[in-house]
Design a protein around this motif. Structure first.
Motif, PDB file in Angstrom:
ATOM      1  N   CYS A   9       0.838  -1.209   0.000  1.00 49.75           N
ATOM      2  CA  CYS A   9       0.000   0.000   0.000  1.00 49.75           C
ATOM      3  C   CYS A   9       0.869   1.254   0.000  1.00 49.75           C
ATOM      4  CB  CYS A   9      -0.934  -0.003   1.210  1.00 49.75           C
ATOM      5  SG  CYS A   9      -2.377  -1.068   1.013  1.00 49.75           S
ATOM      6  N   LEU A  10       1.972   1.227   0.725  1.00 54.01           N
ATOM      7  CA  LEU A  10       2.912   2.350   0.691  1.00 54.01           C
ATOM      8  C   LEU A  10       3.468   2.519  -0.721  1.00 54.01           C
ATOM      9  CD1 LEU A  10       4.675   4.551   1.890  1.00 54.01           C
ATOM     10  CD2 LEU A  10       6.257   2.767   2.692  1.00 54.01           C
ATOM     11  N   ALA A  11       3.811   1.401  -1.360  1.00 49.06           N
ATOM     12  CA  ALA A  11       4.317   1.465  -2.735  1.00 49.06           C
ATOM     13  C   ALA A  11       3.272   2.061  -3.671  1.00 49.06           C
ATOM     14  CB  ALA A  11       4.718   0.068  -3.214  1.00 49.06           C
ATOM     15  N   ILE A  12       2.021   1.694  -3.499  1.00 50.98           N
ATOM     16  CA  ILE A  12       0.948   2.244  -4.334  1.00 50.98           C
ATOM     17  C   ILE A  12       0.865   3.757  -4.177  1.00 50.98           C
ATOM     18  CG2 ILE A  12      -1.578   2.391  -4.521  1.00 50.98           C
ATOM     19  CD1 ILE A  12      -1.627  -0.670  -4.100  1.00 50.98           C
ATOM     20  N   ASP A  13       0.926   4.236  -2.945  1.00 47.11           N
ATOM     21  CA  ASP A  13       0.893   5.687  -2.720  1.00 47.11           C
ATOM     22  C   ASP A  13       2.046   6.380  -3.430  1.00 47.11           C
ATOM     23  OD1 ASP A  13      -1.419   5.767  -1.174  1.00 47.11           O
ATOM     24  OD2 ASP A  13      -0.338   5.437   0.707  1.00 47.11           O
ATOM     25  N   ARG A  53      -6.074  -5.328  -1.229  1.00 45.99           N
ATOM     26  CA  ARG A  53      -6.571  -5.970  -0.004  1.00 45.99           C
ATOM     27  C   ARG A  53      -7.405  -7.212  -0.334  1.00 45.99           C
ATOM     28  NH1 ARG A  53      -7.361  -0.416   1.417  1.00 45.99           N
ATOM     29  NH2 ARG A  53      -5.877   0.216   3.043  1.00 45.99           N
ATOM     30  N   GLU A  54      -8.237  -7.096  -1.343  1.00 45.46           N
ATOM     31  CA  GLU A  54      -9.035  -8.236  -1.786  1.00 45.46           C
ATOM     32  C   GLU A  54      -8.124  -9.360  -2.275  1.00 45.46           C
ATOM     33  OE1 GLU A  54     -12.048  -9.150  -5.539  1.00 45.46           O
ATOM     34  OE2 GLU A  54     -11.834  -7.094  -4.804  1.00 45.46           O
ATOM     35  N   HIS A  55      -7.102  -8.976  -3.018  1.00 42.39           N
ATOM     36  CA  HIS A  55      -6.151  -9.920  -3.598  1.00 42.39           C
ATOM     37  C   HIS A  55      -5.402 -10.689  -2.508  1.00 42.39           C
ATOM     38  CE1 HIS A  55      -3.421 -11.549  -6.518  1.00 42.39           C
ATOM     39  NE2 HIS A  55      -2.389 -10.834  -6.112  1.00 42.39           N
TER      40      HIS A  55
END
Length: 216
Positions: free
Chosen positions: A94-98, A203-205
């Motif tokens: 999630c940090l990488a996505i941001d 998150r689903e993944h």
């Protein structure tokens, strides 16, 4: 074996490290077993001193564990271990996505290529290839953030998201089809700079990892 030069030792150490790490990620080494030096030195064609250094590096990353007295062992992951690793991966990705969504010109090509490789392996029903392509997809997401310390942390949680030993072939294929769809949705969200949508899909993944029944 004759004594190695420092360059030769470093080369063999790196080769042993990469080969063992790949086998561990692909779950091709039995959990709970001892990694015996004579066997792996011969199998990987490396000097035992280079092998010991590779073992130490893998132990520092949490991939294997040193025994109470001597030697290294492949850890057996409990449900609690799997949950902790999954939560860690979710936080890091999630940090990488941001970071990717905030970048001026993020490089998504490695993720796209990994997704295409995954699709080809799925079509050919090659489970180990699919597992490795799935790993490359997630590592490419981390790399796209361009944060070296983030990449270092991620190396300590290299859990495969699709297992090669799923009980039923149809169940394995369904898991792969779902994964391929989720990969594509994550990429589309990143292209749109929609971090929230990308993280929801991630998150689903990752949640599916803890629900996939395996052969006991």
């Amino acid at each position: 074996m004759p004594k190695l030069s420092s360059d030769n030792l470093a080369s063999q150490r790196e080769r042993a490290y990469r080969a063992l790490r790949r086998l561990l990620i692909l779950q091709q080494i039995e959990p709970g077993g001892r990694l015996r030096e004579p066997h792996w030195s011969q199998r990987l064609k490396v000097h035992r001193s280079a092998l010991r250094e590779a073992f130490a590096r893998l132990a520092a990353e949490g991939m294997i564990r040193r025994g109470d007295r001597t030697g290294y062992f492949v850890p057996e992951l409990s449900a609690v271990d799997l949950a902790e690793i999954t939560k860690l991966r979710l936080a890091l990705e999630c940090l990488a996505i941001d970071e990717v969504c905030a970048a001026e010109s993020p490089d998504l090509e490695p993720m796209i290529q990994a997704g295409e490789e995954f699709a080809r392996f799925l079509e050919g029903e090659y489970s180990l290839g699919a597992i490795e392509a799935d790993r490359r997809f997630h590592e490419s997401l981390i790399d796209a953030a361009r944060m070296s310390r983030l990449s270092d942390l991620y190396q300590r949680a290299p859990l495969p998201l699709i297992h090669g030993d799923v009980e039923e072939p149809d169940q394995w294929r369904q898991a792969c089809v779902r994964t391929l769809d989720e990969h594509r949705r994550i990429i589309e969200a990143l292209k749109a700079r929609d971090a929230d949508r990308a993280k929801r899909t991630l998150r689903e993944h990752l949640a599916h990892l803890l629900m996939l029944p395996l052969r006991h």
